[in-house]
Structures are given as C-alpha cells and as structure tokens.
Design a protein around this motif. Structure first.
Motif, mmCIF file in Angstrom:
data_model
loop_
_atom_site.group_PDB
_atom_site.id
_atom_site.type_symbol
_atom_site.label_atom_id
_atom_site.label_comp_id
_atom_site.label_asym_id
_atom_site.label_seq_id
_atom_site.Cartn_x
_atom_site.Cartn_y
_atom_site.Cartn_z
ATOM 1 N N PRO A 60 0.803 -1.220 0.000
ATOM 2 C CA PRO A 60 0.000 0.000 0.000
ATOM 3 C C PRO A 60 0.839 1.275 0.000
ATOM 4 N N MET A 61 2.018 1.238 0.636
ATOM 5 C CA MET A 61 2.880 2.417 0.627
ATOM 6 C C MET A 61 3.329 2.757 -0.785
ATOM 7 N N VAL A 62 3.699 1.726 -1.546
ATOM 8 C CA VAL A 62 4.131 1.953 -2.926
ATOM 9 C C VAL A 62 2.972 2.488 -3.763
ATOM 10 N N VAL A 63 1.786 1.913 -3.574
ATOM 11 C CA VAL A 63 0.614 2.385 -4.315
ATOM 12 C C VAL A 63 0.278 3.822 -3.936
ATOM 13 N N ARG A 64 0.380 4.145 -2.644
ATOM 14 C CA ARG A 64 0.090 5.506 -2.191
ATOM 15 C C ARG A 64 0.964 6.526 -2.892
ATOM 16 N N VAL A 65 2.240 6.208 -3.015
ATOM 17 C CA VAL A 65 3.147 7.202 -3.585
ATOM 18 C C VAL A 65 2.954 7.358 -5.080
ATOM 19 N N LEU A 66 2.312 6.395 -5.720
ATOM 20 C CA LEU A 66 1.978 6.547 -7.134
ATOM 21 C C LEU A 66 0.718 7.383 -7.317
ATOM 22 N N VAL A 67 -0.207 7.273 -6.368
ATOM 23 C CA VAL A 67 -1.486 7.974 -6.474
ATOM 24 C C VAL A 67 -1.403 9.402 -5.958
ATOM 25 N N ALA A 68 -0.745 9.603 -4.805
ATOM 26 C CA ALA A 68 -0.764 10.898 -4.118
ATOM 27 C C ALA A 68 -0.259 12.064 -4.976
ATOM 28 N N PRO A 69 0.885 11.941 -5.689
ATOM 29 C CA PRO A 69 1.332 13.085 -6.489
ATOM 30 C C PRO A 69 0.359 13.461 -7.597
ATOM 31 N N ILE A 70 -0.304 12.460 -8.182
ATOM 32 C CA ILE A 70 -1.267 12.743 -9.250
ATOM 33 C C ILE A 70 -2.452 13.517 -8.691
ATOM 34 N N TYR A 346 8.536 10.483 -2.748
ATOM 35 C CA TYR A 346 9.850 10.001 -2.333
ATOM 36 C C TYR A 346 9.785 9.327 -0.961
ATOM 37 N N ASN A 347 9.132 10.004 -0.029
ATOM 38 C CA ASN A 347 9.073 9.493 1.336
ATOM 39 C C ASN A 347 8.365 8.143 1.371
ATOM 40 N N GLY A 348 7.217 8.069 0.697
ATOM 41 C CA GLY A 348 6.450 6.830 0.707
ATOM 42 C C GLY A 348 7.117 5.709 -0.060
ATOM 43 N N MET A 349 7.761 6.054 -1.192
ATOM 44 C CA MET A 349 8.411 5.017 -1.987
ATOM 45 C C MET A 349 9.552 4.367 -1.219
ATOM 46 N N PHE A 350 10.415 5.182 -0.619
ATOM 47 C CA PHE A 350 11.535 4.607 0.131
ATOM 48 C C PHE A 350 11.054 3.878 1.379
ATOM 49 N N LEU A 351 10.052 4.454 2.064
ATOM 50 C CA LEU A 351 9.524 3.779 3.244
ATOM 51 C C LEU A 351 8.862 2.464 2.863
ATOM 52 N N GLY A 352 8.144 2.457 1.726
ATOM 53 C CA GLY A 352 7.511 1.236 1.262
ATOM 54 C C GLY A 352 8.521 0.153 0.926
ATOM 55 N N LEU A 353 9.570 0.536 0.186
ATOM 56 C CA LEU A 353 10.602 -0.440 -0.172
ATOM 57 C C LEU A 353 11.327 -0.953 1.064
#
Length: 405
Positions: A60-70, A346-353
């Motif tokens: 979900p963290m990875v998905v969030r960071v794809l959706v939130a900026p859009i 950035y924050n969500g992608m790195f935290l997700g990974l």
C-alpha cells in the motif's frame, strides 16, 4: 521564515482557520494512531508470518506514492482543493468496512492496498492548506500540525487499553470510526480557494525557485531515505515489545512518548526556527537516527526504550520541520500541493521499499535488523550534506542564503 509581524497574523484568513486546520490534521492522525502501532498486531493475530506482514504493509505504501502526487497536482488546479478530502475520506471508510470480512492474505493485501490508494491524498492536501495559511496570513505551521500529533497520542493510548481487552480484533472497527471522522472533518476544513499563481501578492518573499531544483530534490531524497530507516520500528516494534513481555498499555505508552516528544518540537517550532536553520534541524535529526537504531537492538528495560522513543523528537520532528521549511523557501505557492506530492512520493516510496525489505530482514536478523536501519539513516544524512552544498548562495547575505531556513 514569514516576514510579517504578529499583529498581521491571520488578517484576511477564513474564520477560525488555525482551529479548523488543526482539527483537519486530527482526524487522519487518529486513524494513524491506531494503524501504525496496532495494525501489525492484528496481522500477527491472523497468523501471518514476518514476510507476509512486511508485504501487506509495504505494497500500500508503494501504491500511495503513485497515487498521491497525481491527486496533489489535480488539487493544485481545482477551485477548492479541500473537496479532495471528502472523496478520500469516504472511499477510505468503505475499505475500512471491507476489512471486517477479510482474514486471508490476498484479500487483506488487496483491501489494504485499496485503502492506501484512497487515503493517500488526505494528509498532503491538509498539509498544503496549512502551508498556504503560513504563506498568506503568517500562521505558525507547528501550532496547527501539533494537534494532529496530540490526536495520535490519544488514539494510541486508547488503542493500548482496547488491545489489552479485545486483542488485535479491535483494530478494524476502531479504524473504521477514525475514517468516519475524516469524512466529517473534510466538511469542516477551511475553504481558501485555488492556489495563488505568480504575480499574486503573498506574505512571503518570493523564493524564485523551481520545484525541480536539484538542491531541493536531493534534500527530499536524503530526508526520505533517512525517514525510511524507521521501517523496522513502524512494522515490528510492537511485536518486538510484546515478545519482550511488555503489556498492551506499555506498548501504547512507548508509542505515545515518541509522538509526545514530537509534539514538543512542534510546539517550539517557531523558537527552533529562529535559533536553527532548516539544514541544521535536518542534520541533527539524521545524525540522531543513526545513534537511535544502533542502540535499539539492546534488550533494554521499559525505561530504556522509553528514553529511546523520546529521540523521535529528533529523528522525525526535527527532520519533518526542516524539510517543510525548505519547501516553503524553495517553491511558489502554485506548486505547493505538487511539492508536497513529490515529497510524499519520495518518502512513501523509500519507506515502502524499506518496509518490504524489513519483512525479510526481521525474519533473518530479528532485532539486529536495526543495524541495517542505522546504515540507511547514515546514507540519508550524507545526501542531505551534499544537498546543502548545492544550495545557491546570496551575495546580499554575505555568502549565505538570505532566508533563515
């Protein structure tokens, strides 16, 4: 940071802007106050292993960071960006209800991932509204953001009591109540119109910068990597503390003291901003992160972990306050939601990974996985130091930047 006098603060703002924005922070952080400490406990109660728990929390963290900026970029172009909050809260509430009927790995992963997507724009949009209040009317950011942390503390203390009585099963219904509150608060959030474009007067010296400046991007990357070093803490600390024999209430207190120390920083943010530059706050917080994770695998008593949790004031609040000041100083208001969205990405992608990796690390290394987090925090600190040297200098300030951030 804001060149306005105290007597000018709030002139022309919507009625009760500070209160309404503070309450808008409270609702989503009530949800986080339950989900962050106790959702992993609920997953463990369903007999998921460390890898499965890490995956459910990471995807979900990875998905969030794809959706939130859009969604953030769309919000920047809307007549009223606060309208995004109602849609986000309502859809998130529906996914919270769906968790009542999910118990197997794939259904839980799918529903929680959908929740991550629908919930992702809520806090960044509230953040952009708060920062607009800072720019336009001179409000203090910390005095609004702090009440979200207070809400987190309240939810975590209540959650610690409830989990001691009902166990992990209390998590889905309490989260659903929290999401219902996000819907209510979305209607109360200040309506301040569209973001101001270039040429419109604001109460902040025009930073004259672009969102894509390498200095800001490298700073965001460094901070995001440093923040991702919290992954093992967020994912497995509650389980770790339960294994050490701490009660549900003690686990709740350990989470609360971390957030309480964060609250103190937000309360003192104006004084800190006058005394320390944004760069100094970020560097201090990142350096303390390295020390915190090196000490965490030690089998401390409750008091020892209590002290370590107090360091959250540095490892999160110092760094978060610093990066928000850098964003204000670097981008135009018309880019505010977009800037927040990029940072969230950035924050969500790195935290997700890192959360995904933590499932493997904790399964193999146990508490020793915090040593890896110390190395991650150190790398983030190095990037922040590099970013500082990329900052353009102002001759008007004798070779130093002209803004206090």
């Amino acid at each position: 940071m804001i060149p306005v006098t105290d007597s000018q603060v709030g002139i022309g703002a919507p009625p009760h802007f500070r209160l309404r924005t503070a309450l808008s922070y409270c609702a989503p952080l009530l949800v986080n106050g339950i989900a962050l400490p106790f959702f992993p406990v609920w997953l463990a109660s369903l007999n998921f292993n460390d890898h499965e728990i890490g995956t459910i929390l990471a995807v979900p963290m990875v998905v969030r960071v794809l959706v939130a900026p859009i969604v953030a970029m769309i919000a920047d172009r809307m007549e009223e960006r606060a309208n995004v909050l109602f849609v986000s809260g309502a859809l998130s509430f529906l996914t919270a209800l769906a968790l009542f009927w999910t118990r197997d790995f794939w259904p839980v992963l799918i529903v929680y991932t959908l929740q991550g997507a629908t919930y992702s724009p809520y806090v960044p949009v509230v953040e952009s509204i708060a920062i607009s209040g800072v720019r336009r009317w001179g409000f203090d950011y910390g005095s609004m953001r702090v009440w979200g942390s207070v809400a987190f503390i309240f939810a975590t203390l209540i959650g610690g009591q409830l989990i001691g009585v009902w166990g992990g099963g209390m998590v889905p219904p309490v989260m659903a109540i929290g999401f219902a509150l996000t819907i209510a608060m979305s209607l109360y959030c200040p309506r301040i119109g569209p973001t101001r474009r270039r040429g419109q007067p604001i109460n902040l010296q025009a930073p004259g910068g672009s969102l894509l400046k390498p200095q800001l991007l490298v700073t965001m990357l460094g901070v995001s990597i440093q923040q991702s070093s919290h992954a093992v803490l967020y994912t497995f600390s509650s389980i770790y503390w339960h294994e050490l024999g701490f009660s549900g209430m003690q686990v709740g207190v350990l989470w609360v003291v971390g957030v309480a120390s964060e609250v103190m920083v937000f309360f003192l943010s104006r004084r800190l901003s006058r005394r320390f530059s944004a760069w100094t706050l970020i560097r201090i917080g990142s350096a303390v992160s390295v020390c915190r994770w090196l000490l965490f695998p030690t089998t401390f008593s409750f008091f020892g972990f209590f002290v370590l949790q107090c360091l959250h004031s540095f490892t999160y609040a110092f760094v978060h306050t610093g990066i928000q000041r850098r964003i204000v100083a670097t981008v135009q208001e018309a880019q505010e939601s977009s800037a927040q969205g990029v940072y969230f990405f950035y924050n969500g992608m790195f935290l997700g990974l890192m959360t995904l990796a933590s499932g493997y690390l904790y399964g193999q290394l146990g508490p020793a996985s915090y040593y890896v987090m110390a190395a991650v925090a150190f790398f983030g600190l190095c990037l922040v130091i590099v970013a500082n040297y990329l900052q353009p200098q102002s001759s008007a300030a004798g070779g130093k930047t002209s803004e206090v951030s």
